[in-house]
Design a protein around this motif. Structure first.
Motif, mmCIF file in Angstrom:
data_model
loop_
_atom_site.group_PDB
_atom_site.id
_atom_site.type_symbol
_atom_site.label_atom_id
_atom_site.label_comp_id
_atom_site.label_asym_id
_atom_site.label_seq_id
_atom_site.Cartn_x
_atom_site.Cartn_y
_atom_site.Cartn_z
ATOM 1 N N ASP A 173 0.798 -1.447 0.120
ATOM 2 C CA ASP A 173 -0.023 0.093 0.089
ATOM 3 C C ASP A 173 0.872 1.325 -0.058
ATOM 4 O O ASP A 173 2.044 1.068 0.162
ATOM 5 C CB ASP A 173 -0.984 0.028 1.304
ATOM 6 C CG ASP A 173 -0.307 0.268 2.444
ATOM 7 O OD1 ASP A 173 0.821 0.331 2.587
ATOM 8 O OD2 ASP A 173 -1.276 0.701 3.436
ATOM 9 N N ASN A 218 -2.577 -6.832 12.127
ATOM 10 C CA ASN A 218 -3.621 -6.188 12.180
ATOM 11 C C ASN A 218 -4.684 -7.410 12.198
ATOM 12 O O ASN A 218 -4.296 -8.484 11.766
ATOM 13 C CB ASN A 218 -4.093 -5.279 11.236
ATOM 14 C CG ASN A 218 -3.391 -3.891 11.000
ATOM 15 O OD1 ASN A 218 -3.203 -3.455 12.324
ATOM 16 N ND2 ASN A 218 -2.732 -3.463 10.136
ATOM 17 N N PHE A 274 -3.602 -9.854 9.190
ATOM 18 C CA PHE A 274 -2.942 -8.929 8.209
ATOM 19 C C PHE A 274 -1.766 -8.577 8.947
ATOM 20 O O PHE A 274 -1.381 -8.125 10.003
ATOM 21 C CB PHE A 274 -3.838 -7.570 8.296
ATOM 22 C CG PHE A 274 -3.356 -6.252 7.807
ATOM 23 C CD1 PHE A 274 -1.883 -6.021 7.390
ATOM 24 C CD2 PHE A 274 -4.211 -5.278 7.352
ATOM 25 C CE1 PHE A 274 -1.535 -4.877 6.966
ATOM 26 C CE2 PHE A 274 -3.842 -4.178 6.886
ATOM 27 C CZ PHE A 274 -2.577 -3.638 6.615
ATOM 28 N N GLY A 282 -6.787 -5.158 5.264
ATOM 29 C CA GLY A 282 -6.427 -3.651 5.010
ATOM 30 C C GLY A 282 -7.619 -2.803 4.133
ATOM 31 O O GLY A 282 -8.189 -3.318 3.392
ATOM 32 N N ASP A 283 -7.282 -1.540 4.192
ATOM 33 C CA ASP A 283 -8.269 -0.852 3.076
ATOM 34 C C ASP A 283 -6.918 0.407 2.828
ATOM 35 O O ASP A 283 -6.644 1.125 3.590
ATOM 36 C CB ASP A 283 -9.390 -0.144 3.932
ATOM 37 C CG ASP A 283 -10.220 0.708 3.133
ATOM 38 O OD1 ASP A 283 -9.955 0.506 1.831
ATOM 39 O OD2 ASP A 283 -11.479 1.016 3.485
ATOM 40 N N PRO A 284 -6.955 0.443 1.550
ATOM 41 C CA PRO A 284 -7.328 -0.107 0.393
ATOM 42 C C PRO A 284 -6.828 -1.299 0.061
ATOM 43 O O PRO A 284 -7.199 -2.058 -1.152
ATOM 44 C CB PRO A 284 -6.882 0.858 -0.622
ATOM 45 C CG PRO A 284 -5.857 1.447 -0.375
ATOM 46 C CD PRO A 284 -5.531 1.342 1.277
ATOM 47 N N GLU A 285 -5.882 -2.093 0.666
ATOM 48 C CA GLU A 285 -5.429 -3.350 0.217
ATOM 49 C C GLU A 285 -6.591 -4.376 -0.496
ATOM 50 O O GLU A 285 -6.679 -5.104 -1.071
ATOM 51 C CB GLU A 285 -4.558 -4.085 1.207
ATOM 52 C CG GLU A 285 -3.135 -3.238 1.603
ATOM 53 C CD GLU A 285 -3.562 -2.572 2.623
ATOM 54 O OE1 GLU A 285 -4.370 -1.716 2.977
ATOM 55 O OE2 GLU A 285 -2.468 -2.158 3.325
ATOM 56 N N GLY A 327 -4.962 7.057 5.774
ATOM 57 C CA GLY A 327 -5.354 5.712 5.721
ATOM 58 C C GLY A 327 -4.876 4.685 4.658
ATOM 59 O O GLY A 327 -5.108 3.577 4.748
ATOM 60 N N ARG A 351 -7.867 -7.684 10.853
ATOM 61 C CA ARG A 351 -8.953 -7.527 9.840
ATOM 62 C C ARG A 351 -8.331 -7.442 8.402
ATOM 63 O O ARG A 351 -6.905 -7.486 8.471
ATOM 64 C CB ARG A 351 -9.529 -6.359 10.374
ATOM 65 C CG ARG A 351 -8.536 -5.275 10.558
ATOM 66 C CD ARG A 351 -8.643 -3.804 10.275
ATOM 67 N NE ARG A 351 -7.597 -3.066 10.824
ATOM 68 C CZ ARG A 351 -6.945 -2.527 9.883
ATOM 69 N NH1 ARG A 351 -7.205 -2.565 8.683
ATOM 70 N NH2 ARG A 351 -5.580 -1.817 10.567
HETATM 71 N N1 GLY Z 1 -4.148 0.398 4.396
HETATM 72 C C1 GLY Z 1 -3.650 0.018 6.056
HETATM 73 C C2 GLY Z 1 -4.601 -0.371 6.681
HETATM 74 O O1 GLY Z 1 -5.990 -0.756 6.486
HETATM 75 O O2 GLY Z 1 -4.201 -0.528 8.097
#
Ligand code: GLY
Ligand code: AMP
Length: 430
Positions: free
Chosen positions: A218, A291, A275, A295-298, A232, A293
């Motif tokens: 990312d 993490n 993650f 990822g966002d935007p992954e 983010g 959960r």
């Molecule tokens: N893009 C990193 C996250 O979701 O923590």
């Protein structure tokens, strides 16, 4: 299956998009969702941390599977809460227990877990508010730069990389004594600085078996060339060309296996997505963080590459039958570019009308911070507004598709990075 998905970002739109493609999905509800999920599922006006409301909704709508997108309800213990309710003991949930979520909720807990399970990570020491003197003395013995991390959740802002000793000492005091990040920095992890290239690996697990999903890279900074403030996430690509088979096999042997075995051995229930943020240091992987959960935007770059049935995957995670699930992946490349409100991650204006082209060849467009105004037009309502994923036979093609669609999306003061994936293209040429 009737499925309830919690969250409202681009990640959740991508989950919803994938879930409704499965013949196993009967009805999909998203709480609270966004205008993108409203086009393909039923949005429910419930916050992702409204435990009581979620409990009632599950009871009243014969929900067969709950999928939790963001970390906050996980860290607050939603899974344990629901499983403690009468008749819900067996509710299939994708998302770890509160203890499992502590791998994200407390950096000190996750470092101790890694240490106990021999997972390679940066050397560290943890200090609490009463240990400022010890902390300062420790800093004097470390080489620079040095990394200070608030122990608790700090919305991605709790990590400081200090280039000199004075700065590190001042920051440590601000965090421990002056509560710079509130309660989150009442404990601080002081960590060795790792050099190398970052990437993320996503592992689906039922707590015993696991499947490794496509890796992604990312782009966290707001500015081109990875400059400016942290966000983010401004874009992502998958696969990551420098993560070759030899490197990924080290990741599996040294990191994924001991992590999943550690969860089982220590009796930490974990049905969901782990993650793993990694540093590739001269070909060897080290964990930067866990993490609990996706990822966002992954997610927006990873999920389009999953070809096997996605609801089967979710059901196998929640039902502890992941071992017999066959994960099929596409060899195509995905590139996701995030469009944000001008000014983000600092102040920005909301409420501008968004125009989206009808034709979006080779791309999928995911909503994040969008809303409908009183007259029903689509407007920007958050920092990260849309995520556009292009798919192609290689990174160039995927990027060309993503940017082709992005050029046709517009609203006042929209901003996006034009250099997503360019560092990787340069690496390949060398
Ligand atoms: N893009 C990193 C996250 O979701 O923590
Ligand atoms: P985290 O919130 O733990 O993901 O940290 C945020 C960012 O800080 C990471 O994505 C890395 O770019 C950087 N970072 C964290 N820990 C380290 C470390 N030990 N060495 C170098 N960079 C780090």
């Amino acid at each position: 299956m009737n499925i309830l998905l919690l969250g409202s970002g681009g990640r959740e739109h991508a989950f919803a998009w994938k879930i409704v493609q499965s013949p196993r999905c009967n009805q999909l509800f998203v709480a609270p969702g966004n205008p993108g999920t409203a086009e393909i599922a039923i949005n429910v006006p419930l916050g992702a941390t409204d435990f009581l409301g979620i409990h009632e909704f599950i009871q009243n709508h014969a929900i067969d599977l709950l999928v939790i997108g963001p970390e906050e309800p996980l860290v607050k213990g939603l899974v344990d809460y629901l499983h403690a309710q009468q008749g819900m003991e067996q509710l299939p949930i994708v998302g770890p227990s509160k203890l499992g979520a502590t791998l994200e909720g407390s950096k000190d807990f996750s470092k101790q877990f890694m240490r106990r399970n021999n997972v390679p990570t940066a050397a560290y020491a943890t200090f609490h508010a009463g240990q400022l003197e010890e902390g300062l003395a420790y800093l004097e013995q470390q080489s620079l730069p040095i990394v200070l991390k608030a122990d608790g959740l700090a919305a991605g802002k709790g990590v400081l990389i200090c280039e000199n000793l004075e700065e590190a000492k001042i920051s440590l005091k601000e965090m421990l004594v002056d509560a710079k990040f509130g309660e989150a920095s009442s404990k601080v992890v002081v960590e060795e600085f790792l050099t190398g290239i970052e990437l993320s690996v996503f592992v689906a697990t039922d707590g015993i078996s696991y499947k490794i999903l496509p890796e992604a890279k990312d782009y966290k900074r707001i500015g081109e060339g990875d400059t400016g403030l942290n966000t983010g996430g401004m874009g992502a690509i998958s696969p990551v060309p420098f993560a070759d088979a030899a490197f990924l096999s080290k990741v599996e042997e040294r990191i994924v296996k001991p992590s999943i075995q550690g969860l089982e051995k220590e009796g930490i229930p974990f049905k969901g997505f782990l993650f793993i943020g990694l540093m590739n240091t001269n070909g060897d992987p080290y964990v930067i963080e866990y993490n609990v959960r996706m990822g966002d935007p992954e997610t927006e770059a990873v999920l389009p590459r999953i070809e096997s049935d996605f609801v089967d995957l979710l059901a196998a995670i929640a039902g502890c039958s992941l071992e017999s699930y066959t994960l099929q992946l596409s060899s195509k490349t995905c590139a996701t570019v995030v469009m944000v409100s001008g000014g983000y991650p600092e102040e920005y204006e909301k409420g501008f009308s968004i125009s989206i082209p009808g034709e979006r060849i080779g791309t999928v467009l995911f909503h994040a911070g969008t809303a409908r105004n009183e007259s029903g037009s689509l407007v920007n309502s958050g920092g990260r507004v849309l995520a556009v994923t292009g798919m192609g036979n290689d990174l160039e093609e995927a990027l060309a598709s993503a940017y082709g669609t992005i050029e046709k999306v517009s609203w006042q003061k929209a901003y996006f990075r034009r250099d997503i994936g360019q560092d990787i293209l340069r690496l390949k040429i060398k």
